[in-house]
Scaffold this active site. Structure first.
Site, PDB file in Angstrom:
ATOM      1  N   GLU A  85       0.845  -1.209   0.000  1.00  0.00           N
ATOM      2  CA  GLU A  85       0.000   0.000   0.000  1.00  0.00           C
ATOM      3  C   GLU A  85       0.869   1.244   0.000  1.00  0.00           C
ATOM      4  O   GLU A  85       1.724   1.423   0.881  1.00  0.00           O
ATOM      5  CB  GLU A  85      -0.940  -0.021   1.212  1.00  0.00           C
ATOM      6  CG  GLU A  85      -1.987   1.079   1.136  1.00  0.00           C
ATOM      7  CD  GLU A  85      -3.028   0.985   2.255  1.00  0.00           C
ATOM      8  OE1 GLU A  85      -3.381  -0.130   2.660  1.00  0.00           O
ATOM      9  OE2 GLU A  85      -3.461   2.053   2.700  1.00  0.00           O
ATOM     10  N   LYS A 280      -7.792  -1.379  10.960  1.00  0.00           N
ATOM     11  CA  LYS A 280      -7.149  -1.770   9.693  1.00  0.00           C
ATOM     12  C   LYS A 280      -5.919  -0.888   9.466  1.00  0.00           C
ATOM     13  O   LYS A 280      -4.860  -1.369   9.052  1.00  0.00           O
ATOM     14  CB  LYS A 280      -8.146  -1.637   8.536  1.00  0.00           C
ATOM     15  CG  LYS A 280      -7.630  -2.160   7.213  1.00  0.00           C
ATOM     16  CD  LYS A 280      -6.842  -1.156   6.424  1.00  0.00           C
ATOM     17  CE  LYS A 280      -6.345  -1.730   5.114  1.00  0.00           C
ATOM     18  NZ  LYS A 280      -5.442  -0.829   4.416  1.00  0.00           N
ATOM     19  N   ASP A 296       4.141 -14.695  11.248  1.00  0.00           N
ATOM     20  CA  ASP A 296       2.886 -15.148  10.653  1.00  0.00           C
ATOM     21  C   ASP A 296       1.823 -14.061  10.820  1.00  0.00           C
ATOM     22  O   ASP A 296       1.214 -13.946  11.890  1.00  0.00           O
ATOM     23  CB  ASP A 296       2.489 -16.457  11.362  1.00  0.00           C
ATOM     24  CG  ASP A 296       1.197 -17.047  10.867  1.00  0.00           C
ATOM     25  OD1 ASP A 296       0.431 -16.344  10.184  1.00  0.00           O
ATOM     26  OD2 ASP A 296       0.940 -18.215  11.187  1.00  0.00           O
ATOM     27  N   HIS A 393      -2.842  10.123   0.407  1.00  0.00           N
ATOM     28  CA  HIS A 393      -2.983   8.863  -0.313  1.00  0.00           C
ATOM     29  C   HIS A 393      -2.756   9.032  -1.802  1.00  0.00           C
ATOM     30  O   HIS A 393      -2.043   8.271  -2.436  1.00  0.00           O
ATOM     31  CB  HIS A 393      -4.406   8.306  -0.111  1.00  0.00           C
ATOM     32  CG  HIS A 393      -4.482   7.342   1.025  1.00  0.00           C
ATOM     33  ND1 HIS A 393      -5.439   6.387   1.140  1.00  0.00           N
ATOM     34  CD2 HIS A 393      -3.690   7.200   2.108  1.00  0.00           C
ATOM     35  CE1 HIS A 393      -5.243   5.688   2.237  1.00  0.00           C
ATOM     36  NE2 HIS A 393      -4.189   6.168   2.842  1.00  0.00           N
TER      37      HIS A 393
HETATM   38  C1  MEV Z   1      -6.046   2.935   4.912  1.00  0.00           C
HETATM   39  O1  MEV Z   1      -5.277   1.823   4.539  1.00  0.00           O
HETATM   40  C2  MEV Z   1      -6.116   3.038   6.417  1.00  0.00           C
HETATM   41  C3  MEV Z   1      -7.023   4.167   6.959  1.00  0.00           C
HETATM   42  O2  MEV Z   1      -8.322   4.036   6.409  1.00  0.00           O
HETATM   43  C4  MEV Z   1      -7.049   4.013   8.451  1.00  0.00           C
HETATM   44  C5  MEV Z   1      -8.058   4.883   9.159  1.00  0.00           C
HETATM   45  O3  MEV Z   1      -9.070   5.276   8.564  1.00  0.00           O
HETATM   46  O4  MEV Z   1      -7.840   5.143  10.362  1.00  0.00           O
HETATM   47  C6  MEV Z   1      -6.500   5.500   6.566  1.00  0.00           C
END
Ligand code: MEV
Length: 439
Positions: A85, A280, A296, A393
């Protein structure tokens, strides 16, 4: 094709490639060439990778990046990260730099207990099962000595074996719930070997236990396996600083910034839809270091998410507050990691990653990985409550789009320059690129 393919694993690598290319792709020649392009020219190195799994036909690259400027308990680290990513390494580096001048990260191990269970069926009186368990417990431990002796010499081993009655939830179902200290090993092999020995002893001893009826003697083991849920193998990582030092370059007052971060964390604490995405983001940091260090990541993922829902609702792994004008953000996270065994001494990149981290003990790696997760969370929240996530991003994703469009190096430079002052969306990049080409 009908019926199973026979003897596939016995085919040579070339033959496997041919089979895949001919049966599943439109252009077998091109497929074969692509698969071979990813082979390492160092045949020894390639063989090493081929043998990690069954039916290897080529390698699958992930970028291996580094995030410098992490200060953890006063010591400086550069974190190795394997991840696809685009914004993750940049975000980690940015967060590390931010906290470097504010005391860095502090961490603490809250526990290192690993878990495994023998699941079995017993048709009979629980009182008698308990009596049996008490009598067999020393034998469970002594018959496992050939497996545990070395681990015990180093200070680890079996820490507890408990009998658990689960028959209210599932008829006749009981467990040996066992805990272990596996030191620098993740411990899966050690734990599973112990459990399989416990299962054998349990069955043998039940046959010999005189107070049991014939049916009770036929205690049936269903399975013996470690658990990836390790709620007592937990590390805490935190950052803190006076609120006034949360000076932002995003044109927002430090107090407002602190409040917004706390609000964002509160939302993730009570709202599962947000909590999953919040966590995430944390896993972006955690998984990439876990992967780079040969651990792992599926085990880590499973355990972390179970922990995030330990009270019955899925919640944020991080927490934040302001107390006495000090802002504090912290994470408690279960991480069963190893720095010996598994891939750690086999995969050259894993060896390098561990060397970069000063050859950590498992408990050191737990702390480093938790920091990677916390840094990632801070970076995400920082963007989310100020500029929004897309700016960063898309900046990072820009090169992916340009590569897809087949931009030359010169064109890429021009486009990166252009998007320093323009909002990058997919369509804006395509449009700007077409204009550039037209000129
Ligand atoms: C993207 O990989 C992760 C985010 O969505 C985490 C979040 O929203 O806190 C930017």
């Amino acid at each position: 094709m009908s019926g199973p393919v026979q003897g596939f694993s016995k085919l040579s690598k070339e033959e496997k490639i041919q089979w895949v290319a001919q049966n599943y792709t439109h252009n077998p020649e091109q497929t074969t060439a692509l698969l071979k392009k990813y082979w390492n020219t160092d045949t020894q190195l390639q063989k090493l990778h081929d043998e990690f799994i069954e039916n290897t036909i080529t390698n699958f690259y992930l970028p291996f990046g580094v995030a410098p400027n992490f200060q953890i308990n006063g010591k400086r680290y550069t974190l190795p990260m394997a991840i696809e990513e685009s914004s993750v390494v940049a975000a980690a580096s940015k967060a590390a730099k931010f906290w470097l001048t504010r005391g860095g990260f502090r961490t603490r191990i809250l526990g290192t207990e690993k878990v495994g269970q023998v699941h079995f069926l017993f048709k009979g009186e629980f009182d008698r099962l308990e009596q049996f368990f008490k009598s067999v417990k020393p034998r469970l431990i002594s018959e496992a000595t050939p497996i545990t002796a070395n681990m015990e010499k180093r200070g680890g081993g079996i820490t507890q074996i408990e009998l658990r009655d689960k028959s209210k939830e599932l008829p006749d179902y009981y467990q040996l719930h066992c805990t272990f200290e596996t030191l620098d090993a993740m411990g899966a092999n050690f734990i599973n070997s112990c459990l399989e020995q416990f299962a054998k002893t349990l069955k043998d001893a039940a046959q010999e236990f005189e107070a049991f009826s014939p049916e009770e003697k036929n205690l049936e083991v269903v399975m013996s396996i470690l658990s990836n849920y390790v709620p007592n193998c937990v590390v805490r990582a935190e950052v803190s600083c006076p609120v006034s030092e949360l000076n932002e370059d995003d044109g927002i007052a430090p107090e407002t910034f602190a409040e917004k971060i706390i609000q964002a964390v509160r939302i993730a604490e009570i709202e599962p839809y947000r909590a999953v995405t919040h966590n995430k983001g944390i896993m972006n940091g955690i998984d990439s270091v876990v992967l780079a260090t040969g651990n792992d990541f599926r085990a880590i993922e499973a355990g972390v998410h179970a922990y995030a829902s330990r009270d019955g609702q899925y919640r944020s792994l991080t927490h934040a507050k302001v107390e006495n004008d000090t802002f504090r953000l912290w994470i408690d996270v279960p991480l069963a990691l190893g720095t010996v065994g598994g891939l750690t001494s086999l995969h050259p990149m894993v060896k390098l990653a561990l060397e970069m981290l000063h050859h950590p003990k498992a408990t050191d790696l737990m702390q480093i990985v938790a920091v990677a997760g916390l840094a990632q969370n801070f970076a995400a929240l920082r963007s989310l409550v100020t500029t929004g996530i897309q700016r960063g991003h898309m900046k990072m994703h820009l090169l992916n789009i340009l590569n897809q469009l087949g931009a030359t190096e010169e064109e890429k430079l021009k486009m990166v320059d252009y998007f320093k002052t323009h909002t990058a969306t997919h369509s804006a990049v395509v449009e700007a690129f077409q204009k550039l080409r037209a000129n």
